[in-house]
Design a protein around this motif. Structure first.
Motif, PDB file in Angstrom:
ATOM      1  N   VAL A   1       0.775  -0.964  -0.028  1.00 21.04           N
ATOM      2  CA  VAL A   1       0.030  -0.043  -0.041  1.00 21.04           C
ATOM      3  C   VAL A   1       1.033   1.083  -0.016  1.00 21.04           C
ATOM      4  O   VAL A   1       1.856   1.462   0.809  1.00 21.04           O
ATOM      5  CB  VAL A   1      -0.940  -0.123   1.083  1.00 21.04           C
ATOM      6  CG1 VAL A   1      -1.704   1.204   1.216  1.00 21.04           C
ATOM      7  CG2 VAL A   1      -1.821  -1.099   1.180  1.00 21.04           C
ATOM      8  N   PHE A   2       0.621   2.152  -0.970  1.00 26.89           N
ATOM      9  CA  PHE A   2       1.082   3.527  -0.876  1.00 26.89           C
ATOM     10  C   PHE A   2       0.349   4.364  -0.597  1.00 26.89           C
ATOM     11  O   PHE A   2      -0.729   4.636  -1.255  1.00 26.89           O
ATOM     12  CB  PHE A   2       1.887   3.793  -2.203  1.00 26.89           C
ATOM     13  CG  PHE A   2       2.951   5.245  -2.161  1.00 26.89           C
ATOM     14  CD1 PHE A   2       4.082   5.129  -1.692  1.00 26.89           C
ATOM     15  CD2 PHE A   2       2.289   6.353  -2.577  1.00 26.89           C
ATOM     16  CE1 PHE A   2       4.683   6.095  -1.833  1.00 26.89           C
ATOM     17  CE2 PHE A   2       2.789   7.372  -2.585  1.00 26.89           C
ATOM     18  CZ  PHE A   2       4.143   7.275  -2.165  1.00 26.89           C
ATOM     19  N   GLY A   3       0.218   5.170   0.351  1.00 23.12           N
ATOM     20  CA  GLY A   3      -0.931   6.121   0.783  1.00 23.12           C
ATOM     21  C   GLY A   3      -2.045   5.159   1.802  1.00 23.12           C
ATOM     22  O   GLY A   3      -1.550   4.539   2.783  1.00 23.12           O
ATOM     23  N   ARG A   4      -3.143   5.275   1.558  1.00 22.74           N
ATOM     24  CA  ARG A   4      -4.178   4.731   2.467  1.00 22.74           C
ATOM     25  C   ARG A   4      -5.222   3.994   1.456  1.00 22.74           C
ATOM     26  O   ARG A   4      -5.657   4.496   0.381  1.00 22.74           O
ATOM     27  CB  ARG A   4      -4.997   5.977   3.186  1.00 22.74           C
ATOM     28  CG  ARG A   4      -6.037   5.591   3.978  1.00 22.74           C
ATOM     29  CD  ARG A   4      -6.257   6.276   5.247  1.00 22.74           C
ATOM     30  NE  ARG A   4      -5.480   5.881   6.128  1.00 22.74           N
ATOM     31  CZ  ARG A   4      -5.361   6.160   7.460  1.00 22.74           C
ATOM     32  NH1 ARG A   4      -6.569   6.672   8.001  1.00 22.74           N
ATOM     33  NH2 ARG A   4      -4.576   5.774   8.161  1.00 22.74           N
ATOM     34  N   ILE A   5      -5.683   2.965   1.906  1.00 25.28           N
ATOM     35  CA  ILE A   5      -6.900   2.315   1.465  1.00 25.28           C
ATOM     36  C   ILE A   5      -8.108   2.990   2.218  1.00 25.28           C
ATOM     37  O   ILE A   5      -8.064   2.953   3.421  1.00 25.28           O
ATOM     38  CB  ILE A   5      -6.961   0.672   1.782  1.00 25.28           C
ATOM     39  CG1 ILE A   5      -5.686   0.282   0.695  1.00 25.28           C
ATOM     40  CG2 ILE A   5      -8.158   0.155   1.005  1.00 25.28           C
ATOM     41  CD1 ILE A   5      -5.564  -1.321   0.699  1.00 25.28           C
ATOM     42  N   VAL A   6      -9.130   3.043   1.547  1.00 23.56           N
ATOM     43  CA  VAL A   6     -10.443   3.596   2.061  1.00 23.56           C
ATOM     44  C   VAL A   6     -11.516   2.764   1.712  1.00 23.56           C
ATOM     45  O   VAL A   6     -11.644   2.423   0.627  1.00 23.56           O
ATOM     46  CB  VAL A   6     -10.749   4.827   1.355  1.00 23.56           C
ATOM     47  CG1 VAL A   6     -12.178   5.769   2.099  1.00 23.56           C
ATOM     48  CG2 VAL A   6      -9.609   6.068   1.734  1.00 23.56           C
ATOM     49  N   LEU A   7     -12.272   2.321   2.761  1.00 23.76           N
ATOM     50  CA  LEU A   7     -13.717   1.690   2.641  1.00 23.76           C
ATOM     51  C   LEU A   7     -14.768   2.510   2.372  1.00 23.76           C
ATOM     52  O   LEU A   7     -14.967   3.447   3.036  1.00 23.76           O
ATOM     53  CB  LEU A   7     -13.798   0.725   3.722  1.00 23.76           C
ATOM     54  CG  LEU A   7     -12.672  -0.276   4.037  1.00 23.76           C
ATOM     55  CD1 LEU A   7     -12.970  -1.152   5.342  1.00 23.76           C
ATOM     56  CD2 LEU A   7     -12.522  -1.316   2.717  1.00 23.76           C
ATOM     57  N   VAL A   8     -15.699   1.996   1.400  1.00 23.63           N
ATOM     58  CA  VAL A   8     -17.080   2.795   1.241  1.00 23.63           C
ATOM     59  C   VAL A   8     -18.188   1.879   1.513  1.00 23.63           C
ATOM     60  O   VAL A   8     -18.163   0.928   0.844  1.00 23.63           O
ATOM     61  CB  VAL A   8     -16.886   3.626  -0.108  1.00 23.63           C
ATOM     62  CG1 VAL A   8     -16.053   4.947  -0.062  1.00 23.63           C
ATOM     63  CG2 VAL A   8     -16.665   2.678  -1.215  1.00 23.63           C
ATOM     64  N   PRO A   9     -19.260   2.201   2.039  1.00 23.78           N
ATOM     65  CA  PRO A   9     -20.595   1.534   2.313  1.00 23.78           C
ATOM     66  C   PRO A   9     -21.221   1.217   0.811  1.00 23.78           C
ATOM     67  O   PRO A   9     -20.823   1.911   0.069  1.00 23.78           O
ATOM     68  CB  PRO A   9     -21.255   2.050   3.325  1.00 23.78           C
ATOM     69  CG  PRO A   9     -20.250   2.935   4.117  1.00 23.78           C
ATOM     70  CD  PRO A   9     -19.414   3.523   2.928  1.00 23.78           C
TER      71      PRO A   9
END
Length: 318
Positions: free
Chosen positions: A310-318
Motif C-alpha cells: 500500500v502507498f498512501g491509504r486504502i479507504v472503505l466505502v459502504p
C-alpha cells in the motif's frame, strides 16, 4: 446495518461482514452515516492480535476514522449538527460500519470542497505527524528521517517536515518507484528499509512508524542530541533490549520516546484536525489514496496491508 467485525484474530480471513442493529447516540455523541472509512496500520496490528492487554475480543469492529453526514444526535448536542458533513474519530475501533458513533468533541466539520475519501486519508495522519514532529523538536535547517514513509502517516510527516523547513528529509521505503513518489512529495533522500542509501550519515530526528526488530539500527543513525520518536509498530514490537544501543552511545546524548495523540489536549487536537482538513481543501496537503474498496472488501484491504503493497491509504466505502 452492515459492520465488519474481527471474528477471529490473526489473518485477514478473520474479518467478516455482519448485520447489526443501528446504534443510538448517547449523551454528547453523534451518529454519522458513513461515506468513507480509513484503513489504518493500527487496524491491521489489532486484527493480527499483536497488541495485548487492551481488551480486544471477537466481535471487535476496527476503524478509527470516518467521514459522512450526521444523522442523529444524543442528549447535550445541538440538533443543528444533523445534516452536517463531518470527519469523526470513532476511538480505537468502530469505524468499519455503515453508521458510526463518535463523541462531539471528536467531530470536525468538513470544509467546502473536501471529499470524504480525502478526509479519512488525512484526518488522523496529519495531526499524528504534526505533533510527533513537535514532540521530536523538529527545527528549520535540521535533518529528519521518516521510517516507513509510504503510508498516510509517513507521507504526512514528509510533507510537514518539508513545510517546517527541514534541510534534509530522508525516507525509508521498499522500492525505487515508491522512493520517486516520495521525492515528488518533498523527500530529499531515499533509503531502503534497512536504511541504506544516499542519505546523511546521521539525523537530528527519526520519526518511526515501523518499530520492529530493526529499530535499534536506526538509533545508531542519530546525530549527537538526536531524537527518535516511535509513533507506530506496523513492523512489530522492537526487541526488549533496544535501549542498550542508547546506553552504548551515552556520550552522544541521544534520546528515544513514544508518541500518542492521547497525550494531546482535546481542544488542541480538534484545532489541529480542522487545520489539516482546511489545508487539504486548499491543496497544501495531499491525500494519497492507494485504493477505494467496498466495505465488504475489508479483508482484501488488510491483505494488501500485510503484503506491504500500500502507498498512501486504502479507504472503505459502504
Amino acid at each position: 446495518m452492515r459492520s465488519v467485525q474481527v471474528r477471529r484474530f490473526g489473518d485477514p480471513d478473520g474479518l467478516e461482514v455482519v448485520e447489526v442493529a443501528e446504534p443510538a447516540p448517547g449523551e454528547d455523541q453523534v451518529l454519522v452515516a458513513t461515506e468513507a472509512t480509513g484503513v489504518g496500520g493500527v487496524d491491521a496490528v489489532i486484527r493480527r492480535g499483536t497488541i495485548g492487554g487492551l481488551g480486544f475480543s471477537p466481535g471487535f469492529v476496527p476503524g478509527s476514522e470516518v467521514a459522512g453526514t450526521v444523522v442523529s444526535v444524543g442528549a447535550g448536542v445541538d440538533p443543528t449538527w444533523v445534516g452536517r458533513r463531518v470527519w469523526a474519530f470513532t476511538g480505537t475501533g468502530g469505524g468499519y460500519t455503515e453508521r458510526a458513533l463518535a463523541r462531539l468533541e471528536d467531530v470536525v466539520p468538513l470544509p467546502e470542497g473536501l471529499g470524504a475519501v480525502a478526509a479519512v486519508t488525512l484526518g488522523s495522519a496529519v495531526p499524528v505527524a504534526r505533533f510527533a514532529l513537535a514532540h521530536g523538536h523538529a527545527a528549520p535547517g535540521g535533518s529528519v528521517l521518516v521510517r516507513g514513509a509510504a503510508g498516510s502517516l509517513g507521507i504526512a510527516a514528509v510533507e510537514l517536515a518539508v513545510r517546517a523547513g527541514a534541510a534534509a528529509v530522508a525516507v525509508t521505503t521498499s522500492s525505487p518507484a515508491r522512493g520517486e513518489r516520495l521525492r515528488a512529495l518533498g523527500a530529499t533522500h531515499v533509503l531502503d528499509r534497512r536504511g541504506a542509501g544516499d542519505g546523511p550519515a546521521a539525523y537530528d530526528l527519526v520519526v518511526d512508524v515501523v518499530g520492529g526488530p530493526d529499530l535499534p539500527d536506526f538509533l545508531d543513525r542519530l546525530a549527537p542530541n538526536g531524537r527518535h520518536v516511535l509513533v507506530g509498530v506496523v513492523g512489530g514490537m522492537p526487541p526488549a533490549d533496544f535501549g542498550a544501543r542508547l546506553l552504548a552511545a551515552f556520550r552522544q546524548s541521544r534520546s528515544f520516546s513514544t508518541f500518542s495523540l492521547d497525550t494531546v489536549a482535546r481542544a488542541d487536537l480538534r484545532a489541529a484536525r480542522a487545520e489539516a482538513l482546511d489545508a487539504a481543501a486548499r491543496g497544501e496537503l495531499h491525500a494519497v489514496v492507494h485504493d477505494v474498496l467496498p466495505l465488504e472488501a475489508a479483508a482484501q484491504a488488510h491483505r494488501r496491508m500485510d503484503e506491504g503493497s500500500v502507498f498512501g491509504r486504502i479507504v472503505l466505502v459502504p
